[in-house]
Scaffold this active site. Sequence first.
Site, PDB file in Angstrom:
ATOM      1  N   LEU A  42       0.843  -1.185   0.000  1.00 48.47           N
ATOM      2  CA  LEU A  42       0.000   0.000   0.000  1.00 48.47           C
ATOM      3  C   LEU A  42       0.883   1.242   0.000  1.00 48.47           C
ATOM      4  O   LEU A  42       2.076   1.169   0.286  1.00 48.47           O
ATOM      5  CB  LEU A  42      -0.915   0.009   1.222  1.00 48.47           C
ATOM      6  CG  LEU A  42      -1.923  -1.130   1.333  1.00 48.47           C
ATOM      7  CD1 LEU A  42      -2.669  -1.058   2.660  1.00 48.47           C
ATOM      8  CD2 LEU A  42      -2.911  -1.105   0.168  1.00 48.47           C
ATOM      9  N   SER A  43       0.291   2.388  -0.275  1.00 48.17           N
ATOM     10  CA  SER A  43       1.096   3.606  -0.270  1.00 48.17           C
ATOM     11  C   SER A  43       1.707   3.854   1.098  1.00 48.17           C
ATOM     12  O   SER A  43       2.827   4.343   1.206  1.00 48.17           O
ATOM     13  CB  SER A  43       0.277   4.812  -0.730  1.00 48.17           C
ATOM     14  OG  SER A  43      -0.871   4.980   0.074  1.00 48.17           O
ATOM     15  N   GLU A  44       0.974   3.531   2.189  1.00 46.44           N
ATOM     16  CA  GLU A  44       1.528   3.626   3.534  1.00 46.44           C
ATOM     17  C   GLU A  44       1.008   2.527   4.444  1.00 46.44           C
ATOM     18  O   GLU A  44      -0.139   2.089   4.321  1.00 46.44           O
ATOM     19  CB  GLU A  44       1.219   4.984   4.179  1.00 46.44           C
ATOM     20  CG  GLU A  44       2.130   6.117   3.757  1.00 46.44           C
ATOM     21  CD  GLU A  44       1.495   7.010   2.704  1.00 46.44           C
ATOM     22  OE1 GLU A  44       2.163   7.943   2.237  1.00 46.44           O
ATOM     23  OE2 GLU A  44       0.335   6.754   2.341  1.00 46.44           O
ATOM     24  N   THR A  45       1.884   2.112   5.349  1.00 46.94           N
ATOM     25  CA  THR A  45       1.567   1.188   6.437  1.00 46.94           C
ATOM     26  C   THR A  45       2.043   1.848   7.722  1.00 46.94           C
ATOM     27  O   THR A  45       3.135   2.413   7.761  1.00 46.94           O
ATOM     28  CB  THR A  45       2.277  -0.153   6.239  1.00 46.94           C
ATOM     29  OG1 THR A  45       1.806  -0.760   5.027  1.00 46.94           O
ATOM     30  CG2 THR A  45       2.021  -1.101   7.400  1.00 46.94           C
ATOM     31  N   HIS A  74      -3.114  10.839   5.090  1.00 44.77           N
ATOM     32  CA  HIS A  74      -4.158   9.811   5.209  1.00 44.77           C
ATOM     33  C   HIS A  74      -3.769   8.739   6.224  1.00 44.77           C
ATOM     34  O   HIS A  74      -4.649   8.227   6.936  1.00 44.77           O
ATOM     35  CB  HIS A  74      -4.526   9.246   3.818  1.00 44.77           C
ATOM     36  CG  HIS A  74      -3.921   7.950   3.449  1.00 44.77           C
ATOM     37  ND1 HIS A  74      -2.686   7.847   2.844  1.00 44.77           N
ATOM     38  CD2 HIS A  74      -4.386   6.674   3.573  1.00 44.77           C
ATOM     39  CE1 HIS A  74      -2.416   6.573   2.622  1.00 44.77           C
ATOM     40  NE2 HIS A  74      -3.415   5.843   3.050  1.00 44.77           N
TER      41      HIS A  74
END
Length: 278
Positions: A42-45, A74
């Site tokens: 994902l774009s961020e974790t 986000h």
Amino acid sequence: MRFRQVDVFSSEPLLGNPVAVVHDADHLSDDQMAAFARWTNLSETTFLLTPTTDEADYRLRIFTPAGELPFAGHPTLGSAHAWLEEGGRPAADDVVVQECGAGLVRVRRGQRLAFAGPPLIRSGPVEDADRAAICRALRIGDDEVVDAAWVDNGPGWVAVLLADAAAVLALQPDFAAFGSLDIGVVGPHPAGTSDADVEVRGFVPNMGIGEDPVTGSLNAGIAAWLAGDRLPTSYVAAQGAALGRRGRVHISVEESASGPVVWVGGDALTTIAGDVRI
């Protein structure tokens, strides 16, 4: 460990930007966090940790598939949502305080969660060489750029204002030409044509993805640059249409004793909840 995947900036499942959130992650090493972030893709974790200061309710570490960030929008909203849903109790009823690499970030509770955008660490006009590189990366002519400015509040953003939303949606960037640039683009919707005031896109090939679906930090930086000048102090930004999403970012700029504060709000919805083994 408890795990949630939260869809942020959408009130409907699968239309926002998902963030993976791992609870009670104090015992994980840097390498384990980075490996899990690469695995989620994902774009961020994010990883929720015990704060190191009494001023914060929790501490957060934020990873992309390519590395760690001091702050991101986000993931901040999604992690606050997950922490509260898991039973977290903030010191104050109306605000959650997050500790992260960028310092302390306030997350206001109300109709929807909203974070106070951190101060810009780089702002101001873009030099000619960088502007030429941005145009090459976006495959546009210099005459199509209405304005450009650095709006970096942690991830490194430079922002470009185009004539309208249609020009933003038509972009087909050359990711190989980005170099070290992370580029955000914004353009206004003509009055009465959308439920949003502007269209935004965020291109981040350096973070291990090409285009971010919906981006809180970028929208905070754009508001710090344009709100009250070319944009109103309260507006809605649309983002994600090019990726089949329908993100909506609610911006409000409010005066405080220390100066203007950009509040970036969005809906958050848990789409996956369970346990994770790392």
